[in-house]
Design a protein around this motif. Structure first.
Motif: not given
Length: 352
Positions: A242, A250, A252
């Motif tokens: 992330g 985040h 990801w």
């Protein structure tokens, strides 16, 4: 200089980059790592050209908008894997989306994860939730805010962690693993997941694995890529790559070994990340747009992102909205899931 001008990311001056940082810091809606200039720099560094429209008035930079141009269409920087999109500007600053088109030489600016923005309202077709976890206070703080299903799944993760240790060996969690070979393993697992589900392979396009490796090499709490891994004995159970910027992480590219699916390794990993959040200085984990069941269960709240396209062509806007309405109707139909499964199989055959 006054007005809107466009340059490439690598041609931005130190003054323009300083303005990028200052405008982002002044706007709480832009705290996602996708709005940090480090993300645009990493994308541009893979050879994928990033254009930046700079709006300056009476010597003051009012906004910067980073895009890619694909023929006549401009898209936000990092598309299609940028889960938050917006011009970089201070709150309350007026932005004229149509002027962006002429500045970057495009007929349309297509967006699919635009943060709420009244200036783009005429071109918004649909909106979807983007869930997040408030992890202030770590696991204890999260559990105090989580829904019943979130609490239940975290409790199950604790019990399954004990089971994993009995069956496979001691658990070992590394919140910031710097091994590039493990990142390659994560990318391989993600590509296998795309194949098994019939989803489009994000890493099938040149430069995208390179992007993750470039971000993985960026260190620091202000911005960088983070690879988190969970092993049981010698075996990798789950991993996640992330982005983080200051207090936001985040979520990801999460992956897990399918053979250990019975242990819900994704939840084991998420529990470890929530627990480690205070030591990292993380207060929020953004899960990204989508109505996945685990996101619904884990989230403590959500923001909203929009899909649409800025264009001066009223006919194309009407056609696009009609198409989007038809897609939304199909998704809500009882026939939606089998039709999507069939489409995935057809795409997989064509790619083979």
């Amino acid at each position: 200089m006054t007005g809107l001008r466009t340059t490439t990311f690598d041609a931005l001056t130190s003054r323009e980059l300083d303005s990028w940082h200052a405008l982002r810091a002044a706007n709480p809606a832009l705290d996602s790592p996708y709005f940090h200039p480090g993300f645009a720099a990493a994308v541009h560094g893979t050879g994928r050209r990033v254009l930046v429209a700079v709006d300056e008035e009476f010597g003051e930079i009012r906004s910067l908008t980073a895009v890619h141009r694909d023929g006549a269409v401009a898209r936000p920087v990092g598309w299609p894997a940028a889960d938050f999109q917006a011009p970089i500007r201070a709150p309350g600053t007026v932005f004229a989306p149509l002027t962006l088109l002429s500045s970057v030489g495009a007929r349309e600016f297509a967006f699919d994860h635009l943060v709420e923005d009244p200036d783009f309202e005429p071109w918004v077709d649909t909106r979807r939730p983007s869930p997040f976890l408030d992890v202030t206070g770590g696991l204890t703080g999260y559990l105090g805010r989580a829904s019943r299903s979130g609490k239940d799944n975290m409790g199950q993760a604790r019990r399954r962690a004990a089971r994993a240790e009995r069956e496979l060996g001691p658990l070992r969690f590394e919140v910031d693993n710097r091994d590039p070979a493990l990142l390659d393993s994560v990318i391989d697992l993600k590509r296998a997941q795309y194949r098994s589900t019939g989803a489009r392979d994000y890493f099938g396009t040149a430069g995208r694995a390179e992007l993750l490796h470039g971000l993985h090499g960026v260190r620091g709490s202000a911005f960088g890529g983070i690879l988190s891994t969970l092993h049981a004995g010698p075996r990798l159970l789950a991993a996640h790559f992330g982005l983080r910027a200051d207090g936001v992480l985040h979520w990801w590219f999460p992956v897990y070994e399918p053979e250990f699916g019975r242990l819900s390794p994704g939840w084991l990993l998420l529990r470890e990340l929530v627990t480690a959040a205070p030591a990292l200085g993380i207060a929020r984990i953004d899960l990204g747009r989508g109505e996945d069941e685990y996101k619904r269960r884990a989230m403590t709240g959500h923001s909203t992102v929009s899909q649409g396209a800025v264009s001066s062509d009223a006919i194309s806007r009407a056609l696009r909205r009609a198409r989007n309405s038809a897609v939304a109707a199909a998704k809500s139909s009882p026939l939606g899931p089998p039709l999507r499964a069939l489409a995935h199989r057809v795409r997989a055959v064509r790619r083979g």
